[in-house]
Design a protein around this motif. Structure first.
Motif, PDB file in Angstrom:
ATOM      1  N   SER A 148      11.293  -8.197  -0.876  1.00 15.84           N
ATOM      2  CA  SER A 148       9.920  -7.710  -1.071  1.00 15.84           C
ATOM      3  C   SER A 148       9.040  -8.855  -1.552  1.00 15.84           C
ATOM      4  N   ARG A 205       6.610  -7.961  -3.690  1.00 14.11           N
ATOM      5  CA  ARG A 205       6.010  -7.352  -4.882  1.00 14.11           C
ATOM      6  C   ARG A 205       6.967  -7.447  -6.065  1.00 14.11           C
ATOM      7  N   SER A 259       9.562  -4.268  -7.296  1.00 16.27           N
ATOM      8  CA  SER A 259       9.465  -3.516  -6.038  1.00 16.27           C
ATOM      9  C   SER A 259      10.556  -2.453  -5.944  1.00 16.27           C
ATOM     10  N   GLN A 260      10.380  -1.585  -4.973  1.00 17.61           N
ATOM     11  CA  GLN A 260      11.434  -0.618  -4.659  1.00 17.61           C
ATOM     12  C   GLN A 260      12.681  -1.370  -4.156  1.00 17.61           C
ATOM     13  N   SER A 261      12.456  -2.435  -3.402  1.00 16.93           N
ATOM     14  CA  SER A 261      13.610  -3.200  -2.882  1.00 16.93           C
ATOM     15  C   SER A 261      14.440  -3.765  -4.029  1.00 16.93           C
ATOM     16  N   PRO A 292      12.030  -4.585   2.781  1.00 19.33           N
ATOM     17  CA  PRO A 292      11.076  -3.506   3.033  1.00 19.33           C
ATOM     18  C   PRO A 292      10.390  -3.694   4.382  1.00 19.33           C
ATOM     19  N   GLU A 293       9.885  -2.589   4.904  1.00 18.86           N
ATOM     20  CA  GLU A 293       9.095  -2.685   6.137  1.00 18.86           C
ATOM     21  C   GLU A 293       7.646  -2.916   5.759  1.00 18.86           C
ATOM     22  N   TYR A 294       7.099  -4.025   6.220  1.00 16.51           N
ATOM     23  CA  TYR A 294       5.676  -4.342   5.996  1.00 16.51           C
ATOM     24  C   TYR A 294       5.010  -4.450   7.366  1.00 16.51           C
ATOM     25  N   GLY A 295       4.037  -3.595   7.615  1.00 16.81           N
ATOM     26  CA  GLY A 295       3.314  -3.674   8.893  1.00 16.81           C
ATOM     27  C   GLY A 295       4.239  -3.535  10.094  1.00 16.81           C
ATOM     28  N   GLY A 296       5.258  -2.698   9.952  1.00 13.50           N
ATOM     29  CA  GLY A 296       6.202  -2.507  11.062  1.00 13.50           C
ATOM     30  C   GLY A 296       7.042  -3.742  11.347  1.00 13.50           C
ATOM     31  N   VAL A 336      13.998  -0.643   3.572  1.00 14.42           N
ATOM     32  CA  VAL A 336      13.366   0.237   2.579  1.00 14.42           C
ATOM     33  C   VAL A 336      11.972   0.613   3.077  1.00 14.42           C
ATOM     34  N   SER A 337      11.673   1.907   2.956  1.00 14.43           N
ATOM     35  CA  SER A 337      10.332   2.364   3.334  1.00 14.43           C
ATOM     36  C   SER A 337       9.896   3.439   2.345  1.00 14.43           C
ATOM     37  N   SER A 338       8.599   3.424   2.000  1.00 15.67           N
ATOM     38  CA  SER A 338       8.099   4.488   1.119  1.00 15.67           C
ATOM     39  C   SER A 338       7.836   5.755   1.926  1.00 15.67           C
ATOM     40  N   GLY A 339       7.840   5.615   3.254  1.00 14.21           N
ATOM     41  CA  GLY A 339       7.644   6.783   4.116  1.00 14.21           C
ATOM     42  C   GLY A 339       8.841   6.972   5.013  1.00 14.21           C
ATOM     43  N   GLY A 394       9.518   5.020   7.701  1.00 20.27           N
ATOM     44  CA  GLY A 394       9.783   3.815   8.487  1.00 20.27           C
ATOM     45  C   GLY A 394      11.153   3.235   8.180  1.00 20.27           C
ATOM     46  N   GLU A 417      10.725   5.828  -3.185  1.00 21.72           N
ATOM     47  CA  GLU A 417      10.392   6.189  -4.580  1.00 21.72           C
ATOM     48  C   GLU A 417      11.241   7.362  -5.076  1.00 21.72           C
TER      49      GLU A 417
HETATM   50  C1  LIG Z   1       1.725  -5.005   3.011  1.00 20.74           C
HETATM   51  C2  LIG Z   1       2.518  -3.751   3.139  1.00 20.74           C
HETATM   52  C3  LIG Z   1       2.738  -3.199   4.403  1.00 20.74           C
HETATM   53  C4  LIG Z   1       3.519  -2.054   4.524  1.00 20.74           C
HETATM   54  N1  LIG Z   1       3.798  -1.562   5.778  1.00 20.74           N
HETATM   55  C5  LIG Z   1       4.673  -0.528   5.918  1.00 20.74           C
HETATM   56  C6  LIG Z   1       5.116  -0.123   7.206  1.00 20.74           C
HETATM   57  O1  LIG Z   1       4.732  -0.641   8.241  1.00 20.74           O
HETATM   58  N2  LIG Z   1       6.015   0.888   7.284  1.00 20.74           N
HETATM   59  C7  LIG Z   1       6.520   1.505   6.172  1.00 20.74           C
HETATM   60  O2  LIG Z   1       7.355   2.383   6.298  1.00 20.74           O
HETATM   61  N3  LIG Z   1       6.104   1.135   4.936  1.00 20.74           N
HETATM   62  C8  LIG Z   1       5.210   0.142   4.786  1.00 20.74           C
HETATM   63  N4  LIG Z   1       4.821  -0.280   3.525  1.00 20.74           N
HETATM   64  C9  LIG Z   1       5.256   0.465   2.356  1.00 20.74           C
HETATM   65  C10 LIG Z   1       6.627   0.043   1.876  1.00 20.74           C
HETATM   66  O3  LIG Z   1       7.538   0.818   2.600  1.00 20.74           O
HETATM   67  C11 LIG Z   1       6.714   0.333   0.374  1.00 20.74           C
HETATM   68  O4  LIG Z   1       5.936  -0.605  -0.333  1.00 20.74           O
HETATM   69  C12 LIG Z   1       8.135   0.408  -0.148  1.00 20.74           C
HETATM   70  O5  LIG Z   1       8.062   0.698  -1.516  1.00 20.74           O
HETATM   71  C13 LIG Z   1       9.023  -0.812   0.058  1.00 20.74           C
HETATM   72  O6  LIG Z   1       8.401  -2.013  -0.355  1.00 20.74           O
HETATM   73  P1  LIG Z   1       8.673  -2.765  -1.758  1.00 20.74           P
HETATM   74  O7  LIG Z   1      10.103  -3.126  -1.768  1.00 20.74           O
HETATM   75  O8  LIG Z   1       7.740  -3.935  -1.715  1.00 20.74           O
HETATM   76  O9  LIG Z   1       8.342  -1.782  -2.866  1.00 20.74           O
HETATM   77  C14 LIG Z   1       4.032  -1.405   3.374  1.00 20.74           C
HETATM   78  C15 LIG Z   1       3.777  -1.966   2.115  1.00 20.74           C
HETATM   79  C16 LIG Z   1       3.060  -3.117   1.985  1.00 20.74           C
HETATM   80  C17 LIG Z   1       2.863  -3.706   0.599  1.00 20.74           C
END
Ligand SMILES: Cc1cc2nc3c(=O)[nH]c(=O)nc-3n(C[C@H](O)[C@H](O)[C@H](O)COP(=O)(O)O)c2cc1C
Length: 199
Positions: A9, A11, A14-16, A82-86, A114-117, A119, A150
């Motif tokens: 991650s 952040r 982070s969740q990761s 984590p997934e960021y922007g797919g 890892v995804s908050s939704g 993904g 989360e």
């Molecule tokens: C810049 C950014 C882009 C993200 N894009 C996606 C995404 O494309 N798909 C998704 O499932 N979650 C997306 N997320 C949410 C992450 O799944 C979420 O932050 C989750 O907690 C894992 O990230 P972390 O380890 O940084 O906390 C995004 C988060 C950030 C900060």
């Protein structure tokens, strides 16, 4: 046996990172003798690869050498991405560029996305297709996706976490450790000098 757990991650807290800690405990429950090298890429904030790395100055001196040594002495890797922007995060891609000295070579890797939704599939597809050529990491055929991250809290998961997730994680970690033990002898017969990079 030494395992590196890389939280990819960007952040802090982070969740990761949180999930990496659970995985560390899970591994130690399976085998208390495992040495764990935790690497939080958010905390480290390594610069993107640049030609400056070769000079070995600043962060590319003592700090990087210590990381590289720890990765090199690891027998397997868990990358929590984590997934960021797919996509897989830039930090995840960067570590594969930075490790150009065979740190990952011919060692098993487990991807935990890892995804908050809902993904989490894209970073797996991306890492499986583009990280291995020169690093020669061997991704095992199982991976883990933590959705609704989360709510992931072993012992008291939220309602959006499937009931089977803990036994699935245990199954995959056991499989990963079996690959780690059994791939060790393979590295003795590999000649990386002639063809250090993949085709
Ligand atoms: C810049 C950014 C882009 C993200 N894009 C996606 C995404 O494309 N798909 C998704 O499932 N979650 C997306 N997320 C949410 C992450 O799944 C979420 O932050 C989750 O907690 C894992 O990230 P972390 O380890 O940084 O906390 C995004 C988060 C950030 C900060």
């Amino acid at each position: 046996m030494k395992i590196s757990i890389i939280s990819a991650s960007h952040r802090m807290n982070s969740q990761s990172k949180r999930i990496s800690n659970f995985l560390k405990n899970d591994l130690l429950n399976l085998n208390p003798n495992i040495k764990i090298f935790p690497l939080d890429l958010a905390k480290l904030a390594l610069p993107l690869w640049s030609p400056d790395k070769k000079k070995g100055e600043g962060i590319w001196g003592k700090t990087w050498n210590s990381i590289s040594k720890n990765l090199d002495s690891s027998d397997g890797f868990i990358i929590v991405v984590p997934e960021y922007g797919g996509m897989a995060t830039p930090a995840a891609k960067n570590i594969f560029l930075l490790c150009g000295n065979g740190e990952f070579a011919h060692k098993p890797g487990l991807i935990v996305s890892v995804s908050s939704g809902n993904g989490g599939a894209y970073p797996i597809a991306e890492l499986r297709s583009s990280s291995y050529k020169n690093t020669h990491i061997m991704w095992i055929p199982e991976n883990i996706i933590i959705r609704n991250a989360e709510e992931f809290n072993p012992g008291e998961h939220g309602s959006n976490i499937p009931k089977w997730i803990d036994s699935r994680i245990e199954y995959v970690l056991n499989l990963f450790l079996a690959y780690v033990s059994n791939m060790k002898p393979l590295r003795k017969i590999i000649n990386r000098k002639d063809f250090g990079n993949g085709m």
